[in-house]
Design a protein around this motif. Structure first.
Motif, PDB file in Angstrom:
ATOM      1  N   ALA A 183       0.571  -0.883   0.365  1.00  0.00           N
ATOM      2  CA  ALA A 183      -0.176  -0.375   0.142  1.00  0.00           C
ATOM      3  C   ALA A 183       1.504   1.388  -0.045  1.00  0.00           C
ATOM      4  CB  ALA A 183      -1.219   0.162   0.759  1.00  0.00           C
ATOM      5  N   GLN A 184       1.896   1.379   0.725  1.00  0.00           N
ATOM      6  CA  GLN A 184       2.768   2.414   0.718  1.00  0.00           C
ATOM      7  C   GLN A 184       3.835   3.068  -0.183  1.00  0.00           C
ATOM      8  OE1 GLN A 184       5.281   1.418   4.260  1.00  0.00           O
ATOM      9  NE2 GLN A 184       4.509   2.582   5.538  1.00  0.00           N
ATOM     10  N   HIS A 185       3.665   1.733  -1.019  1.00  0.00           N
ATOM     11  CA  HIS A 185       4.757   1.956  -2.777  1.00  0.00           C
ATOM     12  C   HIS A 185       3.557   1.785  -3.596  1.00  0.00           C
ATOM     13  CE1 HIS A 185       7.910   2.939  -0.231  1.00  0.00           C
ATOM     14  NE2 HIS A 185       7.286   1.621   0.934  1.00  0.00           N
ATOM     15  N   GLY A 186       2.367   1.642  -3.547  1.00  0.00           N
ATOM     16  CA  GLY A 186       1.191   1.717  -4.230  1.00  0.00           C
ATOM     17  C   GLY A 186       1.244   0.419  -5.772  1.00  0.00           C
ATOM     18  N   LEU A 187       1.903  -0.568  -4.722  1.00  0.00           N
ATOM     19  CA  LEU A 187       1.876  -1.899  -5.662  1.00  0.00           C
ATOM     20  C   LEU A 187       0.500  -2.689  -5.644  1.00  0.00           C
ATOM     21  CD1 LEU A 187       5.673  -2.587  -4.477  1.00  0.00           C
ATOM     22  CD2 LEU A 187       5.095  -1.644  -6.526  1.00  0.00           C
ATOM     23  N   ASP A 188      -0.067  -2.154  -4.228  1.00  0.00           N
ATOM     24  CA  ASP A 188      -1.384  -2.629  -4.449  1.00  0.00           C
ATOM     25  C   ASP A 188      -2.657  -2.837  -5.291  1.00  0.00           C
ATOM     26  OD1 ASP A 188      -1.945  -0.139  -3.015  1.00  0.00           O
ATOM     27  OD2 ASP A 188      -2.585  -0.946  -1.488  1.00  0.00           O
ATOM     28  N   ASP A 189      -2.770  -2.122  -6.509  1.00  0.00           N
ATOM     29  CA  ASP A 189      -4.189  -2.351  -7.698  1.00  0.00           C
ATOM     30  C   ASP A 189      -4.291  -3.074  -8.352  1.00  0.00           C
ATOM     31  OD1 ASP A 189      -5.421  -1.208  -9.524  1.00  0.00           O
ATOM     32  OD2 ASP A 189      -4.812   0.560  -9.912  1.00  0.00           O
ATOM     33  N   PRO A 190      -5.552  -3.336  -8.080  1.00  0.00           N
ATOM     34  CA  PRO A 190      -6.142  -4.850  -8.430  1.00  0.00           C
ATOM     35  C   PRO A 190      -6.093  -4.799  -9.618  1.00  0.00           C
ATOM     36  CG  PRO A 190      -7.350  -3.801  -6.744  1.00  0.00           C
ATOM     37  CD  PRO A 190      -6.387  -2.681  -6.761  1.00  0.00           C
TER      38      PRO A 190
END
Length: 428
Positions: A183-190
Motif C-alpha cells: 500500500a505504501q508504495h502503490g503496489l496493491d492496485d487490483p
C-alpha cells in the motif's frame, strides 16, 4: 564467554547485519555478548535483540590506535575474553588490542569478496566462501614458503575458517505480511494483481551493484509491454539519481509503472516476501531464499545466473556473486523463462528455501562461531604471538593507506579494495 562484537559499520548491509544477528544467536547459547560500534540504523536491531551496545565515534581513523586503546580498556574493565572484529579494520584493531594477552583472543570475520593480505597470519579468521578460504590459504602458504624458516611466523590452516553468511530463519520466512508495504508504495492496485514483481534489495552505490541494477531497469522496461513484469528496487544511496533517471526512461518506454523505487527500508522483509522473483548478491541473495521465491544471482561485468540445483554448486563454492556474462541478454532469457512457467518458479522457490534451511541457518552458524571462539582462546593461552606478524601488518596498513592517498591526489577512485566501507563515504 564474555564476547565483544565489533562490526565495521552500522548502516544497512550484509556484513554488519550478520554480525548483529550472529551476536544475538551466540548470546542465546549462554554467553555474554556486547556490541561496540559507531551509531547507525542497525543499533536499533542490537537493542531489539536485548544486547548491550557501546558506542564508538563515527569520525575516527580506521584502524586507529585510539580505538585499540579503547578496546584494551574495555577488556580490563569488563573482562572480555574474545574481541571479534568484522572486516579488516576492526580485525586489525582487535588483534592489537589483545596480542599481549594470553587470557583474551581476537577473531576476525571477512564477508567481502577478498581478504586484505596484510591481516596477521596468527589472527583467527572466518571467511564466507570456500573459494575465498582456499585463496587465503594459498596466499599464506606462498608467503611462508618464501620466508626464511628462522624469520618467525607460521602457517596454520586451522586459523582460517569457513563460516557462510547465516540467515535468521525465524525472522525471515514465507508468509511475512506485505499489505502495508504494498500500500505504501502503490503496489496493491487490483488491476496489477497479475504482475510478477522482480525485487532487488541493495545499496544504490556506484561500486559493485549499480551496473546490475541499471541493467535490470533497462531489461524490465523493454519487456514490460510484452510480459507482466515489474521491477521493485529497495534501497538508497549516492547513485539513486542515476537509477531514478533510468527508471523514468524505462517507464516511459513501457507505458506503465514498470519500475518502482521504494527508497531504503530499515526492515526489508516485507519487500522480500512481496517478490515473485528476487535479484541479488551476497547476503541479500541468501536472505531472499528464506521467503521461498526463485533467485537470480547478480554479479559484475554482465553476470546474471538463475539459482538451480545445477548452478547451486558454483555458488556454494564461490559465493553468491559472479564475474562476466551476457548482461542484458542473459537477464532477458531468465526472465522470459520464469514469466512463462509458474510451476518452475514454484519448484525453484522450494529448492532455494530447502537449501537455505539446511545449510545457512543462524542456529548452525552460532554453534560454529562458538567453536571458533573456543579455539581462538585455546590458541591464545597456549602459544606466543610472533612479532613479525605485527610488524608486517603495520607495514601493510601503512602502505595501503599511502596508495589510497596517492590515488585520491591523482583524482582516481579510492574505493576500498576489501570491504564495503567504500559505500560510507567517510574513509580516511
Amino acid at each position: 564467554m564474555k564476547v565483544l562484537v565489533y562490526p565495521h559499520a552500522m548502516g544497512l548491509g550484509g556484513s554488519q547485519l550478520n554480525a548483529v544477528e550472529l551476536a544475538g544467536a551466540v548470546r542465546d547459547l549462554g554467553h555474554q555478548v556486547t556490541v561496540i560500534s559507531e551509531p547507525g540504523p542497525l543499533v536499533q536491531r542490537v537493542v531489539d535483540l536485548g544486547l548491550e551496545h557501546l558506542e564508538l565515534p563515527s569520525e575516527r581513523r580506521r584502524p586507529s590506535p585510539t580505538t585499540v586503546r579503547r578496546l584494551r580498556s574495555l577488556i580490563d574493565e569488563r573482562g572480555f575474553e574474545v574481541v571479534h572484529g568484522y572486516e579488516w579494520p576492526p580485525g586489525v584493531e582487535a588483534y592489537f588490542a589483545t596480542r599481549r594477552r594470553r587470557d583474551v583472543a581476537a577473531t576476525c570475520t571477512v564477508m567481502s569478496m577478498s581478504v586484505a593480505p596484510f591481516l596477521p597470519a596468527d589472527l583467527s579468521l572466518a571467511v564466507g566462501t570456500a573459494q575465498i578460504r582456499r585463496s587465503v590459504l594459498e596466499q599464506r602458504f606462498r608467503r611462508r614458503a618464501g620466508r626464511s624458516r628462522h624469520s618467525g611466523g607460521g602457517f596454520d590452516p586451522g586459523l582460517v575458517n569457513l563460516l557462510e553468511p547465516p540467515v535468521d530463519l525465524v525472522a525471515n520466512r514465507p508468509g511475512h505480511p506485505t499489505d502495508v508495504f504494498r500500500a505504501q508504495h502503490g503496489l496493491d492496485d487490483p488491476a496489477d494483481a497479475h504482475l510478477l514483481d522482480l525485487v532487488v534489495v541493495c545499496r544504490l552505490v556506484p561500486e559493485l551493484k549499480l551496473e546490475g541494477v541499471l541493467t535490470a531497469v533497462d531489461v524490465v522496461g523493454d519487456l514490460a509491454r510484452e510480459l507482466p513484469l515489474r521491477l521493485v528496487v529497495v534501497g538508497d544511496g549516492p547513485a539513486r539519481g542515476q537509477v531514478e533517471a533510468r527508471a523514468a526512461d524505462a517507464n516511459e518506454r513501457a507505458g506503465r509503472r514498470a519500475v518502482v523505487l521504494t527508497g531504503a527500508l530499515d526492515d526489508p522483509r516485507a519487500a522480500y516476501a512481496a517478490a515473485s522473483i528476487t535479484l541479488g548478491m551476497g547476503g541479500s541473495a541468501l536472505r531472499s531464499l528464506a521467503f521461498g521465491q526463485p533467485l537470480i544471482v547478480q554479479g559484475e561485468d554482465g553476470f546474471f545466473e538463475l539459482l538451480t540445483p545445477e548452478s547451486s554448486r558454483t555458488f556454494l563454492h564461490q559465493g553468491w556473486y559472479g564475474l562476466g556474462g551476457d548482461g542484458a541478454a542473459a537477464l532477458e532469457r531468465i526472465l522470459r523463462d520464469l514469466a512463462a512457467d509458474e510451476a518452475r518458479r514454484r519448484d525453484l522457490g522450494d529448492f532455494g528455501l530447502k537449501l537455505v534451511t539446511e545449510r545457512f541457518s543462524l542456529g548452525g552458524a552460532a554453534l560454529l562461531q562458538e567453536a571458533i571462539y573456543l579455539d581462538a582462546l585455546e590458541r591464545a593461552a597456549g602459544g606466543s604471538r610472533p612479532r613479525v606478524e605485527a610488524v608486517r601488518t603495520i607495514s601493510g596498513v601503512v602502505a595501503y593507506k599511502v596508495r589510497r592517498r596517492y590515488k585520491r591526489l591523482r583524482g582516481t577512485v579510492a574505493a576500498d579494495d576489501f570491504n564495503q566501507l567504500k559505500e560510507r563515504g567517510n574513509q580516511r
